[in-house]
Scaffold this motif. Structure first.
Motif, mmCIF file in Angstrom:
data_model
loop_
_atom_site.group_PDB
_atom_site.id
_atom_site.type_symbol
_atom_site.label_atom_id
_atom_site.label_comp_id
_atom_site.label_asym_id
_atom_site.label_seq_id
_atom_site.Cartn_x
_atom_site.Cartn_y
_atom_site.Cartn_z
ATOM 1 N N THR A 157 10.154 63.149 -16.266
ATOM 2 C CA THR A 157 9.079 62.163 -16.376
ATOM 3 C C THR A 157 9.481 60.770 -15.911
ATOM 4 O O THR A 157 8.771 60.135 -15.123
ATOM 5 N N CYS A 158 10.615 60.278 -16.410
ATOM 6 C CA CYS A 158 10.984 58.880 -16.180
ATOM 7 C C CYS A 158 11.819 58.648 -14.922
ATOM 8 O O CYS A 158 11.907 57.522 -14.441
ATOM 9 N N ILE A 159 12.447 59.692 -14.412
ATOM 10 C CA ILE A 159 13.248 59.535 -13.199
ATOM 11 C C ILE A 159 12.540 60.167 -12.005
ATOM 12 O O ILE A 159 12.136 59.467 -11.068
ATOM 13 N N LEU A 160 12.362 61.483 -12.028
ATOM 14 C CA LEU A 160 11.772 62.139 -10.856
ATOM 15 C C LEU A 160 10.329 61.694 -10.624
ATOM 16 O O LEU A 160 9.931 61.441 -9.478
ATOM 17 N N GLU A 161 9.541 61.587 -11.687
ATOM 18 C CA GLU A 161 8.149 61.180 -11.494
ATOM 19 C C GLU A 161 8.033 59.668 -11.278
ATOM 20 O O GLU A 161 7.493 59.221 -10.261
ATOM 21 N N GLU A 162 8.531 58.876 -12.234
ATOM 22 C CA GLU A 162 8.353 57.428 -12.131
ATOM 23 C C GLU A 162 9.143 56.815 -10.992
ATOM 24 O O GLU A 162 8.631 55.948 -10.268
ATOM 25 N N MET A 163 10.379 57.243 -10.819
ATOM 26 C CA MET A 163 11.269 56.571 -9.872
ATOM 27 C C MET A 163 11.367 57.241 -8.511
ATOM 28 O O MET A 163 11.884 56.640 -7.567
ATOM 29 N N GLN A 164 10.895 58.499 -8.404
ATOM 30 C CA GLN A 164 10.938 59.187 -7.122
ATOM 31 C C GLN A 164 9.581 59.746 -6.697
ATOM 32 O O GLN A 164 9.466 60.298 -5.598
ATOM 33 N N TRP A 165 8.579 59.633 -7.553
ATOM 34 C CA TRP A 165 7.218 60.094 -7.252
ATOM 35 C C TRP A 165 7.193 61.582 -6.908
ATOM 36 O O TRP A 165 6.476 62.032 -6.011
ATOM 37 N N ILE A 166 7.993 62.347 -7.651
ATOM 38 C CA ILE A 166 8.053 63.791 -7.483
ATOM 39 C C ILE A 166 7.381 64.439 -8.696
ATOM 40 O O ILE A 166 7.706 64.120 -9.840
ATOM 41 N N ARG A 167 6.475 65.361 -8.467
ATOM 42 C CA ARG A 167 5.775 66.024 -9.571
ATOM 43 C C ARG A 167 6.726 66.985 -10.298
ATOM 44 O O ARG A 167 7.490 67.705 -9.656
ATOM 45 N N THR A 168 6.655 66.989 -11.624
ATOM 46 C CA THR A 168 7.510 67.880 -12.405
ATOM 47 C C THR A 168 6.714 68.540 -13.524
ATOM 48 O O THR A 168 5.632 68.087 -13.896
ATOM 49 N N ARG A 169 7.289 69.597 -14.060
ATOM 50 C CA ARG A 169 6.738 70.282 -15.232
ATOM 51 C C ARG A 169 7.874 70.509 -16.226
ATOM 52 O O ARG A 169 8.516 71.550 -16.217
ATOM 53 N N PRO A 170 8.178 69.499 -17.069
ATOM 54 C CA PRO A 170 9.174 69.741 -18.111
ATOM 55 C C PRO A 170 8.616 70.730 -19.137
ATOM 56 O O PRO A 170 7.486 70.576 -19.605
ATOM 57 N N VAL A 171 9.402 71.748 -19.480
ATOM 58 C CA VAL A 171 8.962 72.734 -20.473
ATOM 59 C C VAL A 171 10.150 73.156 -21.314
ATOM 60 O O VAL A 171 11.223 73.466 -20.786
ATOM 61 N N HIS A 172 9.969 73.142 -22.618
ATOM 62 C CA HIS A 172 11.026 73.573 -23.535
ATOM 63 C C HIS A 172 11.314 75.046 -23.266
ATOM 64 O O HIS A 172 10.414 75.851 -23.052
ATOM 65 N N SER A 173 12.584 75.410 -23.290
ATOM 66 C CA SER A 173 12.954 76.785 -22.965
ATOM 67 C C SER A 173 12.309 77.807 -23.894
ATOM 68 O O SER A 173 12.011 78.934 -23.490
ATOM 69 N N SER A 174 12.062 77.427 -25.143
ATOM 70 C CA SER A 174 11.413 78.361 -26.064
ATOM 71 C C SER A 174 9.941 78.564 -25.729
ATOM 72 O O SER A 174 9.324 79.532 -26.191
ATOM 73 N N ASP A 175 9.362 77.673 -24.907
ATOM 74 C CA ASP A 175 7.966 77.812 -24.476
ATOM 75 C C ASP A 175 7.843 78.352 -23.055
ATOM 76 O O ASP A 175 6.730 78.575 -22.573
ATOM 77 N N PHE A 176 8.975 78.546 -22.390
ATOM 78 C CA PHE A 176 8.944 78.911 -20.977
ATOM 79 C C PHE A 176 8.163 80.199 -20.730
ATOM 80 O O PHE A 176 7.424 80.308 -19.743
ATOM 81 N N PHE A 177 8.311 81.154 -21.637
ATOM 82 C CA PHE A 177 7.656 82.455 -21.451
ATOM 83 C C PHE A 177 6.271 82.509 -22.102
ATOM 84 O O PHE A 177 5.712 83.580 -22.312
ATOM 85 N N HIS A 178 5.730 81.335 -22.378
ATOM 86 C CA HIS A 178 4.394 81.255 -22.958
ATOM 87 C C HIS A 178 3.507 80.408 -22.044
ATOM 88 O O HIS A 178 2.837 79.483 -22.489
#
Length: 337
Positions: free
Chosen positions: A221-242
């Motif tokens: 969120t704060c580096i790739l999106e804010e500082m590099q304008w790259i879209r990301t999807r952070p997801v907790h590993s326990s939610d990855f398969f949901h």
């Protein structure tokens, strides 16, 4: 090392740990005065960086701890906030609108505010009941805030009798700054390779668990999106398969961060599955980093610090390869919003 001043980095992180004694003294005094809970309140990334400390307290004791979004708490209130509440507000600049607003709100409710800032003449530092200031900048603030909040959490647990190795842990933490600089140096070649591999990607899934999850969210969120304008999807590993697993296909970049705490198997489950779908998996594993003199127990407390410190090296190479300085913004603090 590319665009890195080791002496500056060590000096800044030593500054954060120089606050350990004063922070411990203040926190334990508030606990002795009858503190009934603690709130970690911040805006954006600085607020998110408090999550490992909040979770450490809640998972190691029954002392009530609240990790909330500053703006939402002001908007919606909390029946738990009031006299006897310790409120921790991190703000690098000390000027963040939401941080100042929640500070005023907390004090109006009778809480005592600890401000963590990099500038002693800022509103947060000036208004806080107890201001702790140590200089840092964007490239060093994650480790600084992580360490300061960890000291606060450990001090609370120590007061509660739930931290038997308190002094030993603090002694080990005080050796970290130079060790982290060494980790950066050892990782430099890998950082350059990772940056080269992902420089053209415009989308990343970022996953982790435990304390390292905070850094996964923060980096996306704060580096790739804010500082590099790259879209990301952070997801907790326990939610990855949901849900998120359906977004993975050949060519999709997934960044995987593994710590050495009890959450590690959650990340390893994702790591085992990903190669069956995509060849673009990047794994950063803190177990690979040499930290002489740091016990396994303390290593389990700091995986987010370790991942943050090596990701800074990736970012240093990425901004050069993409010709996109990390300081470039279109909207953040450029317009009124």
């Amino acid at each position: 090392m590319l665009n890195f001043d080791a002496e500056r980095f060590i000096r800044i992180q030593n500054g954060a740990l120089d606050l350990a004694g004063p922070l411990q003294e203040r926190v334990e005094a508030l606990m002795a005065e009858g503190a009934r809970n603690v709130f970690f309140l911040g805006a954006g990334g600085a607020g998110k960086l408090m999550e490992p400390a909040a979770q450490l307290i809640s998972r190691s004791s029954d002392f009530p701890v609240h990790l909330e979004n500053a703006a939402e708490l002001v908007a919606m209130g909390s029946s738990n906030l009031g006299p006897g509440s310790i409120v921790v507000i991190p703000s690098l600049s000390g000027t963040t609108r939401e941080a100042v607003a929640v500070l005023d709100y907390a004090q109006q409710r009778g809480a005592k505010v600890i401000g963590l800032t990099a500038h002693e003449d800022s509103p947060v530092a000036q208004k806080a009941d107890f201001a702790f200031t140590t200089f840092a900048q964007d490239d060093t603030s994650s480790e600084s805030f992580y360490l300061q909040s960890l000291v606060i959490a450990l001090s609370i647990l120590n007061r509660l009798g739930r931290c038997d190795a308190f002094e030993s842990t603090l002694a080990q933490l005080r050796t970290l700054p130079s060790l982290l600089a060494g980790v950066k140096e050892a990782f430099e070649e890998t950082a350059a390779k990772i940056a080269g591999d992902i420089q053209h990607d415009e989308y990343h899934i970022v996953t982790a668990a435990g304390p390292t999850w905070t850094e996964a969210w923060y980096y996306g969120t704060c580096i790739l999106e804010e500082m590099q304008w790259i879209r990301t999807r952070p997801v907790h590993s326990s939610d990855f398969f949901h849900g998120t697993l359906e977004l993975v296909e050949a060519g999709v970049s997934v960044l995987v961060f593994k710590g050495e705490d009890a959450s590690r198997p959650l990340v390893e489950r994702v790591e085992r599955w990903l190669p069956s779908v995509t060849e673009r998996m990047t794994v950063i594993d803190t177990a690979e980093f040499a930290l002489p003199g740091i016990s396994p127990e303390v290593r389990a407390l700091i995986p987010h610090v370790l991942v943050a410190t090596v990701l800074e090296r990736v970012s240093a190479h990425l901004e050069v390869l993409r010709d996109h300085p990390l300081t470039t913004r279109r909207y953040y603090r450029r317009i009124d919003y």
